[in-house]
Structure formats: structure tokens, C-alpha cells
Design a protein around this motif. Structure first.
Motif, PDB file in Angstrom:
ATOM      1  N   UNK A 110       0.877  -0.639  -0.187  1.00 50.54           N
ATOM      2  CA  UNK A 110       0.436   0.105  -0.066  1.00 50.54           C
ATOM      3  C   UNK A 110       0.478   0.953  -0.149  1.00 50.54           C
ATOM      4  N   UNK A 111       0.323   2.305  -0.535  1.00 48.09           N
ATOM      5  CA  UNK A 111       1.043   3.353  -0.622  1.00 48.09           C
ATOM      6  C   UNK A 111       0.372   4.474   0.084  1.00 48.09           C
ATOM      7  N   UNK A 112       0.284   5.191   1.133  1.00 47.41           N
ATOM      8  CA  UNK A 112      -0.171   5.835   2.270  1.00 47.41           C
ATOM      9  C   UNK A 112       0.244   7.350   2.098  1.00 47.41           C
ATOM     10  N   UNK A 150      -9.198   5.605  -0.826  1.00 42.14           N
ATOM     11  CA  UNK A 150      -9.386   5.550  -0.169  1.00 42.14           C
ATOM     12  C   UNK A 150      -8.968   5.890   1.184  1.00 42.14           C
ATOM     13  N   UNK A 151      -9.826   6.163   2.597  1.00 38.39           N
ATOM     14  CA  UNK A 151      -9.318   6.270   3.232  1.00 38.39           C
ATOM     15  C   UNK A 151      -9.042   5.435   4.192  1.00 38.39           C
ATOM     16  N   UNK A 201      -2.164   6.836  -1.763  1.00 36.06           N
ATOM     17  CA  UNK A 201      -1.688   7.662  -1.800  1.00 36.06           C
ATOM     18  C   UNK A 201      -1.844   7.203  -3.499  1.00 36.06           C
ATOM     19  N   UNK A 202      -1.992   8.844  -4.414  1.00 34.10           N
ATOM     20  CA  UNK A 202      -2.765   8.788  -6.229  1.00 34.10           C
ATOM     21  C   UNK A 202      -0.930   8.477  -6.266  1.00 34.10           C
TER      22      UNK A 202
END
Length: 105
Positions: A9-11, A47-48, A64-65
Motif C-alpha cells: 500500500x502507498x499511504x 481510500x480513507x 496515495x494517488x
């Protein structure tokens, strides 16, 4: 034997200083918007993952976009009609989802 799948995941962690919030976008309004974001589970909406609050700031953890539409269009200059339709359709799906949830965007 067990098989493990690794999901990466990229946050993004956003920090919003409360004293930078200007009316009508006050702290109460921001927290209301975060509740809406939390309930907006859709593939075309970032996504939150959560938020936390300190005395002077609110921290938001979200997906993260990789890029944003504006930057993409500036970089490409022109795109094929089929790609433009695909992008437009995805945006429409996200907005339609929000409207079904009784949210305006």
C-alpha cells in the motif's frame, strides 16, 4: 504449507493545521467531510484509512494517488478519445456513487 500474499500500500499522511482552516471550512466541517470520506468505499475514490487529532492539527491517512488527473492531462497534452471516455466514465461512476449516498461533490 501456507501461502502468503504481500499487498503493498502507498499511504499519504496529510497534516492540516487547525489555525489554517478558514470559514466556512472550520474544524467541525472538516471532521464532517472526513466521516463522509470514511464511508465512501468505491474503486474510483481515494481510500480513507483514518485520522487523528491533536490540539493544533488534524492528521489524515489515505491511499496515495500515483498522480492526479490534472497533472496527467498536462503531461500528455492530448489523449485518444477512447482514453478520455474511460477517464470521464470513471469520474462519473465516482460522482454517481456519492450522489446515491446523498453527498454532493
Amino acid at each position: 504449507n501456507s501461502i502468503f500474499f504481500e499487498e503493498r500500500l502507498c499511504l499519504t499522511l496529510l497534516k492540516i493545521k487547525k489555525n489554517n482552516l478558514k470559514p466556512p471550512y472550520d474544524e467541525k466541517q472538516l471532521l464532517k467531510e472526513l466521516k463522509i470520506h470514511q464511508s465512501s468505499n468505491h474503486p474510483n475514490i481515494i481510500k480513507f484509512y483514518g485520522c487523528c487529532e491533536t490540539i493544533d492539527s488534524i492528521y489524515i491517512i489515505q491511499e496515495c494517488a500515483v498522480s492526479n488527473l490534472c497533472d496527467y492531462l498536462k503531461k500528455k497534452k492530448t489523449i485518444p478519445e477512447s482514453k478520455a471516455f474511460s477517464i470521464f466514465f470513471q469520474v462519473c461512476l465516482a460522482i454517481e456513487f456519492l450522489h446515491r449516498m446523498k453527498y454532493l461533490h
